[in-house]
Design an enzyme around this catalytic site. Structure first.
Site, PDB file in Angstrom:
ATOM      1  N   ASP A 111     -14.742   1.196  16.991  1.00 24.44           N
ATOM      2  CA  ASP A 111     -13.801   0.351  16.256  1.00 24.44           C
ATOM      3  C   ASP A 111     -13.958  -1.065  16.784  1.00 24.44           C
ATOM      4  O   ASP A 111     -14.162  -1.277  17.985  1.00 24.44           O
ATOM      5  CB  ASP A 111     -12.371   0.839  16.444  1.00 24.44           C
ATOM      6  CG  ASP A 111     -12.105   2.152  15.730  1.00 24.44           C
ATOM      7  OD1 ASP A 111     -12.788   2.422  14.724  1.00 24.44           O
ATOM      8  OD2 ASP A 111     -11.195   2.892  16.151  1.00 24.44           O
ATOM      9  N   ASP A 121     -13.381   2.657   8.124  1.00 22.09           N
ATOM     10  CA  ASP A 121     -11.960   2.897   7.876  1.00 22.09           C
ATOM     11  C   ASP A 121     -11.481   2.083   6.675  1.00 22.09           C
ATOM     12  O   ASP A 121     -10.685   2.568   5.866  1.00 22.09           O
ATOM     13  CB  ASP A 121     -11.136   2.526   9.109  1.00 22.09           C
ATOM     14  CG  ASP A 121     -11.495   3.346  10.339  1.00 22.09           C
ATOM     15  OD1 ASP A 121     -12.008   4.473  10.185  1.00 22.09           O
ATOM     16  OD2 ASP A 121     -11.266   2.843  11.458  1.00 22.09           O
TER      17      ASP A 121
END
Length: 167
Positions: free
Chosen positions: A120, A136
């Site tokens: 991330d 995402d």
């Protein structure tokens, strides 16, 4: 034996999923590469950082990346089968949503299998929110497209009903 519903739709779906997945990989590399200029970007809106996530959304099932990978693999297989058997080329918004959803799943799935975690790298600075990645964003975009599709269909059916009731 499985019979394909619409060959054009399936081929478009496969090509678009791979291309969008590769775009997500490229964006990830630009955001986390210490030599890329974008990695130094820091503003009041967003920052690019490097965070390992062994869980799912909001770190659910933390520490169980292969369980999440297995679930993602099953969902991705079901999506491919669904497009193969049910989707036509005229279902443009459905194909678009399925491409975003599948690409997002594929991106996170690939990282879980190869790295054991998901990288991330997007941090919103104006709100206290989880760090996330482009895959995402793709999954969330697909959900928004599906929501708009359902709302549009409901509104269209209400209009048709009202037109029928009030000639």
């Amino acid at each position: 034996m499985l019979k394909i519903k619409d060959k054009r739709a399936f081929i478009f779906y496969i090509i678009a999923v791979v291309m969008l997945w590769q775009l997500g990989v490229t964006i990830r590399e630009l955001c986390i590469d210490s030599y890329a200029q974008i990695s130094t970007y820091n503003s009041s809106i967003a920052s690019f950082i490097y965070a390992k996530n062994t869980g799912g959304a909001f770190s659910l099932f933390e520490g169980h990346p292969y369980l999440l990978a297995l679930f993602a693999l099953i969902v991705l297989g079901a999506l491919v089968l669904y497009v193969y058997k049910r989707v036509t080329f005229e279902d443009k918004y459905k194909i678009l949503a399925l491409v975003f959803f599948s690409s997002g799943i594929l991106g996170n799935l690939y990282e879980r299998f190869t790295l054991g975690y998901v990288i991330d790298y997007i941090k919103l600075n104006f709100v206290n929110f989880a760090v996330f990645n482009m895959f995402d964003v793709m999954i969330c975009t697909s959900v928004l497209i599906f929501i708009f599709m359902v709302l549009y269909e409901d509104i269209a059916s209400l209009r048709a009903k009202n037109a029928k009731d009030n000639p």
